[in-house]
Design an enzyme around this catalytic site. Structure first.
Site, PDB file in Angstrom:
ATOM      1  CG  HIS A 129      -2.351  -0.141   0.791  1.00  0.00           C
ATOM      2  ND1 HIS A 129      -3.223  -1.009   1.374  1.00  0.00           N
ATOM      3  CD2 HIS A 129      -3.031   0.484  -0.187  1.00  0.00           C
ATOM      4  CE1 HIS A 129      -4.382  -0.923   0.766  1.00  0.00           C
ATOM      5  NE2 HIS A 129      -4.293  -0.028  -0.179  1.00  0.00           N
ATOM      6  NE  ARG A 144      -5.643  -8.945 -12.064  1.00  0.00           N
ATOM      7  CZ  ARG A 144      -4.793  -8.041 -12.554  1.00  0.00           C
ATOM      8  NH1 ARG A 144      -4.739  -6.842 -12.031  1.00  0.00           N
ATOM      9  NH2 ARG A 144      -3.995  -8.342 -13.555  1.00  0.00           N
ATOM     10  NE  ARG A 168     -10.251 -11.454 -14.060  1.00  0.00           N
ATOM     11  CZ  ARG A 168      -8.924 -11.494 -13.996  1.00  0.00           C
ATOM     12  NH1 ARG A 168      -8.214 -11.478 -15.101  1.00  0.00           N
ATOM     13  NH2 ARG A 168      -8.303 -11.535 -12.838  1.00  0.00           N
ATOM     14  CG  ASN A 216      -0.450 -10.047 -16.723  1.00  0.00           C
ATOM     15  OD1 ASN A 216       0.245  -9.315 -17.410  1.00  0.00           O
ATOM     16  ND2 ASN A 216      -1.294  -9.593 -15.817  1.00  0.00           N
ATOM     17  CG  ASP A 217      -2.976 -15.991 -16.894  1.00  0.00           C
ATOM     18  OD1 ASP A 217      -2.079 -16.637 -16.323  1.00  0.00           O
ATOM     19  OD2 ASP A 217      -3.961 -15.522 -16.296  1.00  0.00           O
ATOM     20  NE  ARG A 265       0.359 -14.076 -13.797  1.00  0.00           N
ATOM     21  CZ  ARG A 265      -0.843 -13.543 -13.940  1.00  0.00           C
ATOM     22  NH1 ARG A 265      -1.721 -14.122 -14.748  1.00  0.00           N
ATOM     23  NH2 ARG A 265      -1.191 -12.462 -13.313  1.00  0.00           N
TER      24      ARG A 265
HETATM   25  C1  PEP Z   1      -3.749 -11.432 -17.476  1.00  0.00           C
HETATM   26  O1  PEP Z   1      -3.629 -12.656 -17.374  1.00  0.00           O
HETATM   27  O2  PEP Z   1      -3.067 -10.744 -18.259  1.00  0.00           O
HETATM   28  C2  PEP Z   1      -4.721 -10.704 -16.655  1.00  0.00           C
HETATM   29  C3  PEP Z   1      -4.961  -9.435 -16.861  1.00  0.00           C
HETATM   30  O3  PEP Z   1      -5.333 -11.393 -15.664  1.00  0.00           O
HETATM   31  P1  PEP Z   1      -4.626 -11.770 -14.284  1.00  0.00           P
HETATM   32  O4  PEP Z   1      -3.314 -11.038 -14.218  1.00  0.00           O
HETATM   33  O5  PEP Z   1      -5.566 -11.372 -13.214  1.00  0.00           O
HETATM   34  O6  PEP Z   1      -4.469 -13.256 -14.408  1.00  0.00           O
HETATM   35 MG    MG Z   2      -5.153 -13.839 -16.365  1.00  0.00          MG
END
Ligand code: PEP
Ligand code: MG
Length: 764
Positions: free
Chosen positions: A371, A478, A514, A635-636, A646
């Site tokens: 934070h 999220r 989401r 990211n995924d 990751r």
């Molecule tokens: C991603 O996977 O890029 C994404 C935005 O979702 P998260 O990071 O919550 O898995």
């Molecule tokens: Mg993701």
């Protein structure tokens, strides 16, 4: 030899510190190999930016002059030891003196040894030192002996890495005197920027864990003491809110302090402290136990972001303890430019200094998701987090430079380094002014291409910085985060309340909620899933489609929350097949019918699919033809395309969203979106990376979502490029075969436009 090996490995793992581990290895290896000498050389750290090169320092020996430990330093080009380090390769010689690289080191107690075996100590590709065994006679060490020493060297590698990270290695030899020369330490980037200031060190105070038990006769007295301490801390936070509003020109980042104030204004935490007091504990111990119980709830969560919240609870406890002990904190003669430095700094420590003078933050713990870092970014104050290798107690009133891009702290820089840092700080000040002025300006390229700038949030408190930077909507909420901080599934009403706040805050702007994306690395404590391969298992949409009751409750809550606002977008995570999308859309349609019967003014939401699995890339047309928008989760997508976890530190250097394969996949999804007339957005970290943003712009993506901290810089980049230039760079990038080439190309493009300040591409 195997038994001995096993035994030594066990002993090394139990060693109290690196010195003990090195001594033990030197002693035992010499004896097991029946050698004359065993020594360990460790590569010096790059702690002094002015030092010309690293050296190999003798850190342990059995057989040579022990008085020379820590004194003898060989260059990387000296002798056989340097050769082993340079080549990162084992050298085993019957007669070392015949080798061209041989160098006789006087003073160290070296006799004319012949047999020589040097083994590099390597951690993840980086040479950390050399383990050397020598024999007086001519002798080649056997294959078994080679493997024995190689195995021990790997053990030493992690011990040395650990010692480096904890600062132990620095204390063993390289500790600077009274900082006559520059000294620097590196942690994690917390908040970007480069700034000079004077260190104000926050006293550690008494730690909660050290509070002893003490029975009391008069609980009422303890309750009164507690009451006044809590009231005092509450007032401090109220004041801090005012200071912050003044310093940032906005009162939006007060949600954290509001949360602290709420916790101190009654409710479960205060009740727990009072309960412990009524059972006979004195106030500090009652506080200790109540805080531990509360922090434990967060600590059990595997999500790093949520674990950080445990630290917030403990910080709050320390603050109250501080008051209970009525300690006076810090100096009152404040320097003009304060860099707040502390061992375990938290957001609440900001109360200790006048925020209008605060220019930088350095904490030995924490990370970019603490934070404190979030607040620093909202305030535009550079921060370096997790800087463990810093002798904090000796920094008081010293001049320090914080480079928040790299998480680097430089103490009393001199000479050309100082000039360079001064120049960067000046550039940075100009940049900050320019960024702030862009708050209400659109992200528009010089040839009129407009990009919508959205933010990613996890908790409602993340909304505050989003407003400060002028976000045009929420591109990714999220929603699993509010699920993770609870002890059970939140009900429909509770969820609706949370979502309403987000939808209302951004009335008239898109808010992308989401659906629950748990599983993988995001477990729920009250819904345990045990799998060998959780990232390929029951996660995201797969889980909720198997549990329609959870899914429908969430969708209904989202729809109810959107009544009268009409800005709800529902995003479906981890879609890997069209059936998953069809089924999800059918559930959403069912929920729309149900909720419309219960209340007025509920509009069908826009529905989007996340593209974060390779199969979704190949079926992007089919998916795009079914829904309103696609959102690429880089990211995924990077994780699954490259088959690189990751979250795994070991393979982290290979995880790169600028990998050509990832870029090709994104480009293909954009083409599918175009063909199907379906909007494509990007919500992964790549959108918040200046280099990534240029390429996404080149692909024609007109909606980016990122953390609030990244938004102003990305807007700045977009405004400095034309769409045509971005397309041209993309074309060049797509011809590259390596991420490093793409990075170099884009860095150069940013530098050429005077935007080097956004990337700090290793210029000092
Ligand atoms: C991603 O996977 O890029 C994404 C935005 O979702 P998260 O990071 O919550 O898995
Ligand atoms: Mg993701």
């Amino acid at each position: 030899m195997l038994d001995e090996l096993r035994q030594i490995v066990t002993e090394v793992s139990k060693s109290s510190d690196l010195r003990a581990a090195l001594d033990l290895i030197a002693r035992r290896v010499r004896s097991v190999l029946d050698a004359s000498v065993c020594s360990v050389y460790v590569l010096s750290e790059e702690s002094d930016p002015e030092a010309e090169e690293q050296t190999l320092v003798l850190q342990a020996t059995e057989g040579l002059n022990k008085a020379k430990v820590g004194q003898v330093a060989l260059s990387m080009h000296e002798g056989l030891v340097g050769l082993v380090a340079r080549r990162a390769e084992l050298v085993n010689l019957e007669d070392a003196s015949q080798h061209p690289a041989f160098k006789f080191v006087t003073d160290i107690g070296e006799e004319p040894y012949h047999g020589f075996m040097g083994v590099p100590i390597i951690h993840r590709g980086e040479v950390l030192g050399v383990l050397v065994v020598q024999a007086r006679e001519r002798r080649r060490f056997s294959d078994d002996q080679e493997s024995f020493v190689v195995t021990l060297a790997t053990q030493l590698a992690s011990a040395i890495r650990h010692a480096r990270a904890s600062g132990e290695l620095t204390r063993m030899g390289n500790e600077p005197g009274e900082f006559d020369s520059a000294f620097s330490a590196r942690g994690l980037p917390g908040s970007p920027g480069v700034v000079f200031g004077t260190a104000v060190v926050v006293a550690d105070g008494q730690s909660l864990e050290l509070v002893e038990d003490r029975e009391v006769e008069d609980p009422d007295h303890e309750l009164a003491v507690l009451d006044s301490a809590i009231e005092a801390v509450r007032q401090e936070f109220e004041q801090l809110k005012i200071d912050f509003a003044r310093a940032s020109g906005s009162d939006e980042e007060n949600l954290l302090f509001d949360a602290f104030i709420r916790m101190l204004s009654g409710g479960s935490l205060i009740e727990a402290i009072e309960r412990h007091i009524r059972r006979g504990q004195w106030a500090p111990a009652a506080l200790r136990d109540a805080i531990a119980e509360h922090a434990a709830v967060f600590e059990q969560m595997s999500d790093a972001y949520l674990r950080e919240r445990a630290q917030d609870v403990r910080d709050l406890g320390s603050r109250v303890l501080h008051k209970l002990h009525a300690e006076s904190a810090g100096p009152t003669d404040w320097p003009e430019q304060i860099v707040l430095v502390g061992n375990d700094l938290s957001a609440s420590h900001l109360a200790e200094v006048p925020t209008e003078r605060l220019v930088g933050i350095v904490s030995s713990t924490g990370s970019g998701s603490s934070h404190l870092a979030i607040l620093a970014r909202a305030l535009g104050v550079p921060a370096a987090m997790g800087v463990s290798d810093l002798p904090i107690s000796r920094l008081r009133n010293k001049e320090v430079v914080v480079d928040g891009y790299r998480g680097l702290v430089v103490v009393r820089p001199r000479g050309s380094l100082r000039d360079e840092l001064r120049r960067l700080a000046r550039e940075e000040a100009e940049l900050t002014e320019e960024l702030a002025a862009l708050r209400d300006e659109p992200a528009l390229t010089s040839d009129g291409f407009r990009v919508a700038m959205h933010v990613n949030i996890g908790l409602l408190s993340d909304m505050a910085p989003s407003l400060t930077v002028g976000a045009e909507g929420i591109g990714l909420y999220r929603t699993e985060v509010p699920f993770q901080i609870r002890k059970q599934f939140p009900g429909e009403e509770e969820q609706a309340h949370i979502y309403r706040e987000a939808l209302e805050t951004f009335t008239g702007k898109p808010v992308v909620l989401r659906t629950l994306d748990v599983g993988g690395d995001k477990p729920l404590s009250y819904f345990p899933i045990r799998e060998d391969n959780p990232f390929l298992g029951w996660r995201g949409i797969r889980l909720v489609l198997d549990h329609p009751e959870i899914f429908l409750t969430q969708i209904r809550a989202m729809l109810k929350a959107s009544a009268g606002l009409n800005n709800l977008h529902i995003l479906l995570p981890m879609i890997s097949a069209v059936d998953e999308l069809d089924q999800s859309m059918a559930f959403i349609a069912q929920a729309v019918d149900e909720v419309s019967e219960e209340m007025d003014d509920v509009q069908p939401p826009k529905i989007g699919a996340m593209i974060e699995v390779p199969s979704a890339v190949y079926q992007a047309d089919a998916l795009a033809s079914r829904c309103d928008f696609l959102s690429i989760g880089t990211n995924d997508l990077t994780q699954y395309l490259l088959a690189i976890d990751r979250n795994n530190e070991r393979v982290a250097p290979r995880y790169d969203a600028l990998h050509p394969a990832v870029l090709m996949a994104i480009r293909d999804v954009c083409a599918a979106g175009d063909r199907q007339g379906c909007e494509v957005a990007v919500c992964g970290e790549l959108a918040g990376d200046p280099l990534g943003a240029i390429l996404l712009l080149g692909m024609g993506i007109n909606s980016l979502s990122m953390s609030a901290g990244s938004l102003p810089r990305i807007k700045w980049v977009i405004r400095r490029f034309s769409h045509v230039e971005a397309r041209d760079l993309l074309e060049q990038a797509m011809r590259c075969e390596r991420p490093s080439e793409i990075r170099a190309l884009l860095n150069q493009a940013l530098e050429a436009r005077g935007l080097g300040g956004l990337i700090r591409a290793g210029r000092y």
